[in-house]
Design a protein around this motif. Structure first.
Motif, mmCIF file in Angstrom:
data_model
loop_
_atom_site.group_PDB
_atom_site.id
_atom_site.type_symbol
_atom_site.label_atom_id
_atom_site.label_comp_id
_atom_site.label_asym_id
_atom_site.label_seq_id
_atom_site.Cartn_x
_atom_site.Cartn_y
_atom_site.Cartn_z
ATOM 1 N N ASP A 50 -1.693 77.188 51.671
ATOM 2 C CA ASP A 50 -1.484 78.120 50.567
ATOM 3 C C ASP A 50 -0.031 78.116 50.066
ATOM 4 N N TYR A 51 0.915 77.992 50.991
ATOM 5 C CA TYR A 51 2.332 78.071 50.616
ATOM 6 C C TYR A 51 3.148 77.071 51.427
ATOM 7 N N TRP A 52 4.158 76.505 50.755
ATOM 8 C CA TRP A 52 5.066 75.538 51.380
ATOM 9 C C TRP A 52 6.502 76.028 51.303
ATOM 10 N N GLY A 53 7.285 75.660 52.313
ATOM 11 C CA GLY A 53 8.720 75.815 52.227
ATOM 12 C C GLY A 53 9.315 74.618 51.508
ATOM 13 N N ILE A 54 10.624 74.671 51.252
ATOM 14 C CA ILE A 54 11.278 73.578 50.526
ATOM 15 C C ILE A 54 11.809 72.498 51.451
ATOM 16 N N GLY A 55 11.804 72.757 52.737
ATOM 17 C CA GLY A 55 12.191 71.746 53.702
ATOM 18 C C GLY A 55 13.627 71.838 54.156
ATOM 19 N N THR A 56 13.866 71.304 55.345
ATOM 20 C CA THR A 56 15.212 71.204 55.902
ATOM 21 C C THR A 56 15.346 69.851 56.578
ATOM 22 N N LEU A 57 16.486 69.199 56.370
ATOM 23 C CA LEU A 57 16.683 67.846 56.866
ATOM 24 C C LEU A 57 17.161 67.848 58.316
ATOM 25 N N VAL A 58 16.503 67.037 59.123
ATOM 26 C CA VAL A 58 16.930 66.784 60.497
ATOM 27 C C VAL A 58 17.299 65.314 60.606
ATOM 28 N N ASP A 59 18.518 65.054 61.018
ATOM 29 C CA ASP A 59 19.033 63.685 61.128
ATOM 30 C C ASP A 59 19.453 63.458 62.569
ATOM 31 N N VAL A 60 18.722 62.590 63.252
ATOM 32 C CA VAL A 60 19.009 62.307 64.651
ATOM 33 C C VAL A 60 19.666 60.937 64.736
ATOM 34 N N SER A 61 20.951 60.932 64.986
ATOM 35 C CA SER A 61 21.679 59.670 65.047
ATOM 36 C C SER A 61 22.948 59.861 65.850
ATOM 37 N N LEU A 62 23.544 58.717 66.253
ATOM 38 C CA LEU A 62 24.780 58.771 67.053
ATOM 39 C C LEU A 62 25.950 59.142 66.165
ATOM 40 N N GLY A 114 18.096 75.696 59.986
ATOM 41 C CA GLY A 114 18.372 75.189 61.320
ATOM 42 C C GLY A 114 18.445 73.680 61.413
ATOM 43 N N GLY A 115 18.181 73.000 60.326
ATOM 44 C CA GLY A 115 18.274 71.550 60.348
ATOM 45 C C GLY A 115 19.721 71.096 60.366
ATOM 46 N N GLY A 116 19.905 69.801 60.533
ATOM 47 C CA GLY A 116 21.247 69.256 60.556
ATOM 48 C C GLY A 116 21.284 67.971 61.349
ATOM 49 N N LEU A 117 22.482 67.620 61.772
ATOM 50 C CA LEU A 117 22.695 66.387 62.521
ATOM 51 C C LEU A 117 22.613 66.663 64.015
ATOM 52 N N ALA A 118 21.888 65.822 64.725
ATOM 53 C CA ALA A 118 21.784 65.938 66.176
ATOM 54 C C ALA A 118 21.862 64.547 66.790
ATOM 55 N N GLN A 119 22.381 64.476 67.987
ATOM 56 C CA GLN A 119 22.433 63.209 68.702
ATOM 57 C C GLN A 119 21.115 62.971 69.437
#
Length: 129
Positions: free
Chosen positions: A117-129, A7-12
């Motif tokens: 105990d357990y971690w996910g690998i992560g998802t990038l959230v980039d908030v920019s114009l 669900g991560g990605g680019l958002a304004q």
């Protein structure tokens, strides 16, 4: 055991995103408290919120920087925890991780890395114009 964020990605700025954390082979899922962490560029990873393992109206905690804008919920039937992020700000730009910890009590909510105990690998959230 696998935790998979999506669900991560680019958002304004001012926009919204919803992250999902799906757990595989984490049984019983309802006994695990889930934390959301993030690591911004050049900064240490920090806990931003968490949800307890309670099946009904589970306890949630948020840091001040996201309180009122972010909401964590869980669907134990789908082995999934959600992070709803509204009114996003550039300072929210980070890699977001979910993490699971066996609950030590009904209200326990993990906001620090110790004990996870357990971690996910992560998802990038980039908030920019």
């Amino acid at each position: 055991v696998q935790l998979a964020e999506s669900g991560g990605g680019l958002a304004q700025p001012g926009g919204s995103l919803r992250l999902s954390c799906v757990a595989s082979d984490l049984t019983p899922f309802k006994r695990y408290a889930i934390g959301w962490f993030r690591q911004a560029p050049g900064k240490e990873r920090e806990g931003i919120g968490c949800i307890a393992a309670s099946e009904y109206n589970p306890n949630t905690i948020y840091i001040d920087a996201v309180k009122g804008r972010f909401t964590i919920s869980r669907d134990n039937g789908k082995n999934t925890v959600y992070l709803e992020m509204n009114n996003l700000k550039p300072d929210d730009t980070a890699v977001y991780y979910c993490a699971a910890e066996i609950a030590v009590g009904r209200e326990y909510c993990p906001m620090t890395e110790s004990g996870i105990d357990y971690w996910g690998i992560g998802t990038l959230v980039d908030v920019s114009l």
